[in-house]
Design a protein around this motif. Structure first.
Motif, PDB file in Angstrom:
ATOM      1  N   ALA A  31      -4.914 -11.561   2.229  1.00 47.71           N
ATOM      2  CA  ALA A  31      -6.195 -12.060   3.275  1.00 47.71           C
ATOM      3  C   ALA A  31      -6.922 -11.279   4.079  1.00 47.71           C
ATOM      4  O   ALA A  31      -6.555 -10.193   4.103  1.00 47.71           O
ATOM      5  CB  ALA A  31      -5.304 -12.684   4.743  1.00 47.71           C
ATOM      6  N   ARG A  32      -8.018 -10.818   3.302  1.00 51.11           N
ATOM      7  CA  ARG A  32      -8.671  -9.289   4.803  1.00 51.11           C
ATOM      8  C   ARG A  32      -9.099  -9.464   5.345  1.00 51.11           C
ATOM      9  O   ARG A  32      -9.319  -8.364   6.458  1.00 51.11           O
ATOM     10  CB  ARG A  32     -10.123  -8.933   3.486  1.00 51.11           C
ATOM     11  CG  ARG A  32      -9.959  -9.012   1.951  1.00 51.11           C
ATOM     12  CD  ARG A  32     -11.204  -8.554   0.915  1.00 51.11           C
ATOM     13  NE  ARG A  32     -11.937  -7.665   1.650  1.00 51.11           N
ATOM     14  CZ  ARG A  32     -13.427  -7.852   0.761  1.00 51.11           C
ATOM     15  NH1 ARG A  32     -13.660  -8.694   0.807  1.00 51.11           N
ATOM     16  NH2 ARG A  32     -13.633  -6.296   1.598  1.00 51.11           N
ATOM     17  N   THR A  33      -9.546 -10.688   5.453  1.00 51.86           N
ATOM     18  CA  THR A  33     -10.012 -11.341   7.300  1.00 51.86           C
ATOM     19  C   THR A  33      -9.346 -12.579   7.175  1.00 51.86           C
ATOM     20  O   THR A  33      -9.254 -13.341   5.716  1.00 51.86           O
ATOM     21  CB  THR A  33     -11.326 -11.168   7.842  1.00 51.86           C
ATOM     22  OG1 THR A  33     -12.189 -11.885   7.092  1.00 51.86           O
ATOM     23  CG2 THR A  33     -11.940  -9.619   7.569  1.00 51.86           C
ATOM     24  N   ARG A  95      -3.486   2.678   3.343  1.00 46.57           N
ATOM     25  CA  ARG A  95      -3.131   2.876   2.303  1.00 46.57           C
ATOM     26  C   ARG A  95      -4.428   1.281   1.515  1.00 46.57           C
ATOM     27  O   ARG A  95      -4.922   1.791   0.916  1.00 46.57           O
ATOM     28  CB  ARG A  95      -1.586   2.728   2.061  1.00 46.57           C
ATOM     29  CG  ARG A  95      -1.857   2.362  -0.320  1.00 46.57           C
ATOM     30  CD  ARG A  95      -0.395   3.055   0.488  1.00 46.57           C
ATOM     31  NE  ARG A  95       0.099   2.364  -1.214  1.00 46.57           N
ATOM     32  CZ  ARG A  95       1.262   2.443  -2.042  1.00 46.57           C
ATOM     33  NH1 ARG A  95       2.298   3.053  -1.097  1.00 46.57           N
ATOM     34  NH2 ARG A  95       1.707   1.949  -2.622  1.00 46.57           N
ATOM     35  N   LEU A  96      -4.302   0.456   2.123  1.00 44.72           N
ATOM     36  CA  LEU A  96      -4.759  -0.727   2.022  1.00 44.72           C
ATOM     37  C   LEU A  96      -6.301  -0.772   1.783  1.00 44.72           C
ATOM     38  O   LEU A  96      -6.848  -1.426   0.858  1.00 44.72           O
ATOM     39  CB  LEU A  96      -4.257  -2.194   2.545  1.00 44.72           C
ATOM     40  CG  LEU A  96      -4.736  -3.358   2.226  1.00 44.72           C
ATOM     41  CD1 LEU A  96      -4.775  -4.132   0.706  1.00 44.72           C
ATOM     42  CD2 LEU A  96      -3.972  -4.573   3.224  1.00 44.72           C
ATOM     43  N   ARG A  97      -6.293  -0.310   3.180  1.00 42.74           N
ATOM     44  CA  ARG A  97      -8.103  -0.477   3.420  1.00 42.74           C
ATOM     45  C   ARG A  97      -9.098   0.598   2.307  1.00 42.74           C
ATOM     46  O   ARG A  97      -9.832   0.580   1.752  1.00 42.74           O
ATOM     47  CB  ARG A  97      -8.388   0.756   4.913  1.00 42.74           C
ATOM     48  CG  ARG A  97      -8.464  -0.754   5.740  1.00 42.74           C
ATOM     49  CD  ARG A  97      -7.869  -0.293   7.112  1.00 42.74           C
ATOM     50  NE  ARG A  97      -7.718  -1.372   7.911  1.00 42.74           N
ATOM     51  CZ  ARG A  97      -7.195  -1.155   8.885  1.00 42.74           C
ATOM     52  NH1 ARG A  97      -6.207  -0.020   9.616  1.00 42.74           N
ATOM     53  NH2 ARG A  97      -6.727  -2.190   9.544  1.00 42.74           N
ATOM     54  N   VAL A  98      -8.017   2.513   2.063  1.00 40.03           N
ATOM     55  CA  VAL A  98      -8.911   2.508   1.305  1.00 40.03           C
ATOM     56  C   VAL A  98      -8.850   2.315  -0.443  1.00 40.03           C
ATOM     57  O   VAL A  98     -10.012   1.997  -0.954  1.00 40.03           O
ATOM     58  CB  VAL A  98      -7.709   4.159   0.727  1.00 40.03           C
ATOM     59  CG1 VAL A  98      -8.457   5.059  -0.101  1.00 40.03           C
ATOM     60  CG2 VAL A  98      -7.610   4.945   2.148  1.00 40.03           C
ATOM     61  N   ASP A  99      -7.501   1.585  -0.602  1.00 39.91           N
ATOM     62  CA  ASP A  99      -8.029   0.152  -1.704  1.00 39.91           C
ATOM     63  C   ASP A  99      -9.189   0.013  -2.049  1.00 39.91           C
ATOM     64  O   ASP A  99      -9.933  -0.635  -2.651  1.00 39.91           O
ATOM     65  CB  ASP A  99      -6.110  -0.417  -2.056  1.00 39.91           C
ATOM     66  CG  ASP A  99      -4.875   0.770  -2.710  1.00 39.91           C
ATOM     67  OD1 ASP A  99      -5.578   1.651  -2.772  1.00 39.91           O
ATOM     68  OD2 ASP A  99      -3.973   0.081  -2.483  1.00 39.91           O
ATOM     69  N   LEU A 100      -9.222  -1.002  -1.093  1.00 36.16           N
ATOM     70  CA  LEU A 100     -10.513  -1.964  -1.033  1.00 36.16           C
ATOM     71  C   LEU A 100     -11.332  -1.439  -1.213  1.00 36.16           C
ATOM     72  O   LEU A 100     -12.547  -2.100  -1.200  1.00 36.16           O
ATOM     73  CB  LEU A 100      -9.505  -2.963   0.763  1.00 36.16           C
ATOM     74  CG  LEU A 100      -8.410  -4.102   0.335  1.00 36.16           C
ATOM     75  CD1 LEU A 100      -8.632  -4.889   1.478  1.00 36.16           C
ATOM     76  CD2 LEU A 100      -9.117  -4.879  -1.443  1.00 36.16           C
ATOM     77  N   VAL A 118      -4.271  -3.876  -7.865  1.00 38.71           N
ATOM     78  CA  VAL A 118      -3.314  -5.080  -7.788  1.00 38.71           C
ATOM     79  C   VAL A 118      -2.023  -4.367  -8.003  1.00 38.71           C
ATOM     80  O   VAL A 118      -1.202  -4.505  -8.085  1.00 38.71           O
ATOM     81  CB  VAL A 118      -3.855  -5.841  -8.731  1.00 38.71           C
ATOM     82  CG1 VAL A 118      -2.119  -6.508  -9.777  1.00 38.71           C
ATOM     83  CG2 VAL A 118      -4.819  -6.482  -8.989  1.00 38.71           C
ATOM     84  N   ALA A 119      -1.946  -3.057  -8.664  1.00 33.41           N
ATOM     85  CA  ALA A 119      -1.184  -1.878  -9.381  1.00 33.41           C
ATOM     86  C   ALA A 119      -0.115  -1.671  -7.582  1.00 33.41           C
ATOM     87  O   ALA A 119       1.210  -1.534  -7.227  1.00 33.41           O
ATOM     88  CB  ALA A 119      -0.877  -0.788  -9.963  1.00 33.41           C
ATOM     89  N   ASP A 120      -0.837  -0.967  -7.146  1.00 38.95           N
ATOM     90  CA  ASP A 120      -0.453  -0.450  -6.142  1.00 38.95           C
ATOM     91  C   ASP A 120      -0.449  -1.522  -4.565  1.00 38.95           C
ATOM     92  O   ASP A 120       0.885  -1.362  -3.759  1.00 38.95           O
ATOM     93  CB  ASP A 120      -2.176   0.600  -4.804  1.00 38.95           C
ATOM     94  CG  ASP A 120      -1.733   0.817  -4.269  1.00 38.95           C
ATOM     95  OD1 ASP A 120      -0.233   2.324  -4.287  1.00 38.95           O
ATOM     96  OD2 ASP A 120      -2.051   1.297  -3.419  1.00 38.95           O
ATOM     97  N   LEU A 121      -0.453  -2.495  -4.879  1.00 35.45           N
ATOM     98  CA  LEU A 121      -0.330  -3.886  -4.193  1.00 35.45           C
ATOM     99  C   LEU A 121       1.094  -4.234  -3.969  1.00 35.45           C
ATOM    100  O   LEU A 121       1.552  -4.510  -3.478  1.00 35.45           O
ATOM    101  CB  LEU A 121      -1.764  -5.313  -4.100  1.00 35.45           C
ATOM    102  CG  LEU A 121      -2.817  -4.902  -2.700  1.00 35.45           C
ATOM    103  CD1 LEU A 121      -3.515  -5.802  -3.458  1.00 35.45           C
ATOM    104  CD2 LEU A 121      -2.443  -5.020  -1.548  1.00 35.45           C
TER     105      LEU A 121
END
Length: 240
Positions: A31-33, A95-100, A118-121
């Motif tokens: 869920a991004r938002t 870290r998540l925001r950079v990925d997205l 996906v690998a980072d998640l």
């Protein structure tokens, strides 16, 4: 480590195109938002909110229903790793925001970027598989996500709403989320301000009012400090 089978970066929508699906491979839903309810045939159910990841193992059936308009990242993949099924709340939001952000900006080699994300998640989920659950922290997180636009929102007010001391709330929140409630709130406000800068033509004052900042001047200082760019430059560069 990760073999990507497919992915979708979906904008805000009111409902899922499929309420139920069964997967031959691993599946994750981020869920991004917004928020959605889910139930896994392999066990586990709950509510995923902004920045929560739901993992469904191969052969599992995932039921889902949107509770509020939600933007999503959905991926199917194969891996020899064993990420825990069910819900994980991502702690490292930067870290998540950079990925997205990388995924949103990808043009050439988008599949390679998606596989990296996906690998980072999966690595983040694995790293947090022993993270403690805390219903009070879940309530606090939901409150912050719902009330972040209030400029008078404070740790004392939140603690009073939950019937706990500010010190206890801060300690328990940090243990689960990895940051204090105040830091989490700052991150939510800044992320929303960034989204509005890119997705709307609203004035800086209007964005400040929608994100809980007391003035456009203060918001400008925050954006400049966190991004290294003025709000106008950030808006221009992010739209390219």
């Amino acid at each position: 480590m990760i073999e990507l089978d497919g992915y979708l970066l979906a904008p805000v929508r009111d409902r899922f195109s499929r309420a139920v699906d069964t997967y031959e491979t691993w599946c994750l839903l981020l869920a991004r938002t917004g928020s959605f309810a889910f139930e896994l045939s392999t066990g586990g159910q709950g509510v995923a909110q902004s920045h929560d990841v739901v993992v469904c193992p191969p052969g599992g059936t995932l039921r889902r229903r949107m509770l509020t308009p939600t933007s999503l990242f959905h991926a199917r993949f194969r891996t020899e790793l064993e990420p825990p099924s069910g819900l994980t709340r991502v702690r490292d939001l930067d870290r998540l925001r950079v990925d997205l952000r990388m995924l949103e900006a990808a043009r050439a080699h988008a599949d390679l970027v998606a596989a990296h994300v996906v690998a980072d998640l999966v690595l983040m989920v694995l790293g947090q598989s022993e993270a403690p659950e805390d219903d009070l922290v879940r309530q606090a997180t939901a409150y912050l996500l719902d009330q972040f636009a209030r400029p008078d929102l404070s740790l004392n007010r939140l603690a009073a709403e939950l019937g706990i001391s500010p010190a206890q709330l801060s300690r328990r929140f940090r243990a689960v989320r990895g940051v204090t409630p105040a830091a989490y709130l700052r991150g939510v406000r800044l992320q929303k301000a960034r989204e509005l800068l890119v997705e709307t033509d609203d004035t800086l004052q209007a964005i400040a009012e929608r994100c809980g900042y007391r003035s456009a001047f203060y918001l400008s200082r925050v954006v400049s400090a966190r991004t290294g760019q003025s709000p106008s430059r950030y808006r221009e560069d992010s739209r390219v």
